[in-house]
Design a protein around this motif. Structure first.
Motif, PDB file in Angstrom:
ATOM      1  N   SER A  67       0.821  -1.206   0.000  1.00 49.39           N
ATOM      2  CA  SER A  67       0.000   0.000   0.000  1.00 49.39           C
ATOM      3  C   SER A  67       0.854   1.253   0.000  1.00 49.39           C
ATOM      4  CB  SER A  67      -0.913   0.021   1.226  1.00 49.39           C
ATOM      5  OG  SER A  67      -1.661   1.226   1.249  1.00 49.39           O
ATOM      6  N   ASP A  70      -1.960   4.983   4.046  1.00 54.13           N
ATOM      7  CA  ASP A  70      -2.808   4.459   5.111  1.00 54.13           C
ATOM      8  C   ASP A  70      -4.258   4.547   4.618  1.00 54.13           C
ATOM      9  OD1 ASP A  70      -0.580   4.183   6.674  1.00 54.13           O
ATOM     10  OD2 ASP A  70      -1.020   5.880   7.986  1.00 54.13           O
ATOM     11  N   TYR A  72      -7.835   1.768   3.296  1.00 53.31           N
ATOM     12  CA  TYR A  72      -8.525   0.478   3.265  1.00 53.31           C
ATOM     13  C   TYR A  72      -8.193  -0.253   1.961  1.00 53.31           C
ATOM     14  CZ  TYR A  72     -11.355   1.828   7.284  1.00 53.31           C
ATOM     15  OH  TYR A  72     -11.784   2.188   8.535  1.00 53.31           O
ATOM     16  N   PRO A  93      -1.112  -4.506   9.376  1.00 54.74           N
ATOM     17  CA  PRO A  93       0.050  -3.649   9.664  1.00 54.74           C
ATOM     18  C   PRO A  93       1.224  -3.996   8.745  1.00 54.74           C
ATOM     19  CG  PRO A  93      -0.127  -5.377  11.304  1.00 54.74           C
ATOM     20  CD  PRO A  93      -1.312  -5.541  10.396  1.00 54.74           C
ATOM     21  N   PRO A 108      -8.398  -2.449   6.895  1.00 53.81           N
ATOM     22  CA  PRO A 108      -7.521  -1.323   7.222  1.00 53.81           C
ATOM     23  C   PRO A 108      -6.068  -1.710   6.934  1.00 53.81           C
ATOM     24  CG  PRO A 108      -9.080  -1.739   8.994  1.00 53.81           C
ATOM     25  CD  PRO A 108      -9.187  -2.896   8.045  1.00 53.81           C
ATOM     26  N   MET A 110      -1.849  -0.288   6.453  1.00 55.08           N
ATOM     27  CA  MET A 110      -0.878   0.760   6.709  1.00 55.08           C
ATOM     28  C   MET A 110       0.059   0.903   5.497  1.00 55.08           C
ATOM     29  SD  MET A 110      -1.931   1.571   9.653  1.00 55.08           S
ATOM     30  CE  MET A 110      -3.564   0.867   9.365  1.00 55.08           C
ATOM     31  N   THR A 111       0.668   2.075   5.384  1.00 58.45           N
ATOM     32  CA  THR A 111       1.612   2.325   4.297  1.00 58.45           C
ATOM     33  C   THR A 111       2.731   1.282   4.317  1.00 58.45           C
ATOM     34  OG1 THR A 111       1.167   4.690   4.419  1.00 58.45           O
ATOM     35  CG2 THR A 111       3.184   4.023   3.287  1.00 58.45           C
ATOM     36  N   ILE A 125      -7.498   6.810   3.942  1.00 56.60           N
ATOM     37  CA  ILE A 125      -8.340   6.929   5.127  1.00 56.60           C
ATOM     38  C   ILE A 125      -9.127   8.240   5.123  1.00 56.60           C
ATOM     39  CG2 ILE A 125      -6.435   7.875   6.487  1.00 56.60           C
ATOM     40  CD1 ILE A 125      -9.343   5.666   7.745  1.00 56.60           C
ATOM     41  N   PHE A 133      -9.746   5.151  11.565  1.00 54.65           N
ATOM     42  CA  PHE A 133      -9.882   3.707  11.643  1.00 54.65           C
ATOM     43  C   PHE A 133     -10.788   3.310  12.806  1.00 54.65           C
ATOM     44  CE2 PHE A 133      -5.702   3.877   9.384  1.00 54.65           C
ATOM     45  CZ  PHE A 133      -6.126   3.256   8.216  1.00 54.65           C
TER      46      PHE A 133
END
Length: 414
Positions: A67, A70, A72, A93, A108, A110-111, A125, A133
């Protein structure tokens, strides 16, 4: 434009020319590129060195789709043009191996985290409702807008694919190149051993900085100037102090030190005066003293001393630095890939200049933000203050006698 050896465009190729002498220096130093001088060093010791061999990427970068934001991770097909409410899956994560994304859900993410199997896009987000989140649970849902496949997804191999050429042989290793090697999992690299240079300043008139200065003497700037230039270029420098004008003493010094070095460089004592100690000390050695059609830095010495490559630079400080920049630095760049060649640019003169038509003139200047270059000082080779205020070398080729303000010249960034 520069030639293959880095000499400025327009330099004539004949005996006594800049290009001819550079070719001779490159030939003299060619053994420094022998396979026997290759060593393997950790990345932490490879800064400023050059790769001996090119290599292919042993893995893709990134090694997996991840991703860029941050947000979905979603299936784009699950979200119609008007948006959709999706059930929230467990978060992903960075560094985790996520479970596949179920239809009608959003994870969800994370980068830098791995894109779950089944997902093909990421919604940031800040575009979600709510725009923060939520804890995953049976009733946890998020409203997301429609998004195209591939949005905010860094595809595997989008930087470099496994098997592609990562770096070519001869690449000078700076921070970015070393970062790439680390990203590809390499902990060490094959490079050429650093060249060790014996640097000798000559002259009875020269005094080491910090000592009393008798009348008629000058402080030695050449040693500090050249040592700094050589170290900045990645060379290992061995200083032997200041040699007197006694040829026998200079010979003894060179015989003591030469077995421990790859190259000898002297400053001063190479002209045609009555007390040219370097010329006298080299009388029984295969060394040629010549005048290159260059200003400053015309007098040069080249050959070997007891089999060790030898270069004799002039004694004036600007002359010896120009000699290093025009001959030794580009020869090492061509042979070893390091140091990196000087970056040649085109700039417009802020003021007119004149130049001897039969010589390649190298002036010092300051490149300005508007693309003009202001000459610093005059043609003389003793102008250290002007050199210290310069950030480029300005090249005026053989055959050019006058240039007007606004005319273009080639400059090398220092």
């Amino acid at each position: 434009m520069t030639s293959t050896h880095g000499t400025p465009a327009g330099t004539a190729h004949h005996a006594g020319s800049v290009a001819g002498h550079l070719a001779a220096v490159t030939h003299l130093l060619a053994p420094l590129a022998a396979e026997s001088r290759v060593e393997i060093v950790p990345l932490s010791e490879a800064l400023g060195r050059a790769l001996v061999h090119g290599f292919l990427a042993p893995l893709s970068l990134p090694p997996f789709a991840n991703s860029q934001m941050d947000g979905y991770a979603v299936r784009s097909a699950d979200i119609p043009d008007g948006g959709a409410d999706l059930r929230i899956m467990p978060p992903v994560p960075a560094g985790s191996s996520p479970q596949p994304l179920q239809p009608g859900t959003a994870a969800p993410i994370m980068t830098g985290a791995m894109i779950p199997a089944g997902a093909d896009a990421v919604v940031p987000i800040e575009k979600a409702v709510p725009s923060h989140f939520l804890e995953p649970g049976q009733d946890a849902r998020v409203t997301l807008p429609a998004t195209a496949p591939g949005t905010y997804v860094r595809a595997a191999g989008s930087d470099i694919a496994m098997g592609e050429r990562a770096l070519a042989a001869g690449t000078c290793l700076g921070p970015a190149q070393l970062g790439l090697l680390a990203a590809l999992g390499l902990a060490e690299v094959e490079v050429y051993r650093a060249v060790t240079v014996l640097l000798v300043t000559t002259g009875d008139e020269v005094v080491a900085p910090g000592r009393p200065l008798p009348e008629g003497k000058i402080f030695d700037s050449n040693g500090t100037l050249l040592e700094a230039a050589m170290k900045q270029a990645g060379l290992s420098v061995r200083r032997a102090g200041i040699s007197t004008d006694n040829p026998a003493e200079l010979q003894a010094l060179l015989r003591t030190e030469s077995p421990h070095v790859d190259l000898i460089v002297t400053t001063g004592g190479v002209s045609k005066g009555a007390y040219e100690v370097v010329r006298q000390a080299m009388a029984d050695q295969p060394v040629e003293f010549l005048h290159v059609a260059m200003q400053p830095g015309g007098p040069q010495g080249i050959g070997t001393f007891d089999g060790v490559p030898f270069l004799g630079f002039p004694g004036n400080p600007v002359s010896c630095l120009v000699s290093f920049e025009m001959f030794l630095r580009p020869a090492l760049s061509a042979l070893l890939g390091a140091p990196a060649p000087r970056l040649p640019l085109r700039a417009r003169l802020a003021k007119p200049l004149t130049s001897p038509g039969q010589k390649h003139q190298v002036r010092r200047g300051s490149l300005q933000p508007d693309g003009t270059v202001r000459l610093e000082g005059g043609e003389s080779s003793h102008l250290m203050h002007a050199l210290a205020g310069s950030n480029v070398l300005v090249h005026v080729p053989v055959g050019v006698t006058e240039l007007a303000a606004g005319d273009e010249v080639e400059v090398w960034m220092l």
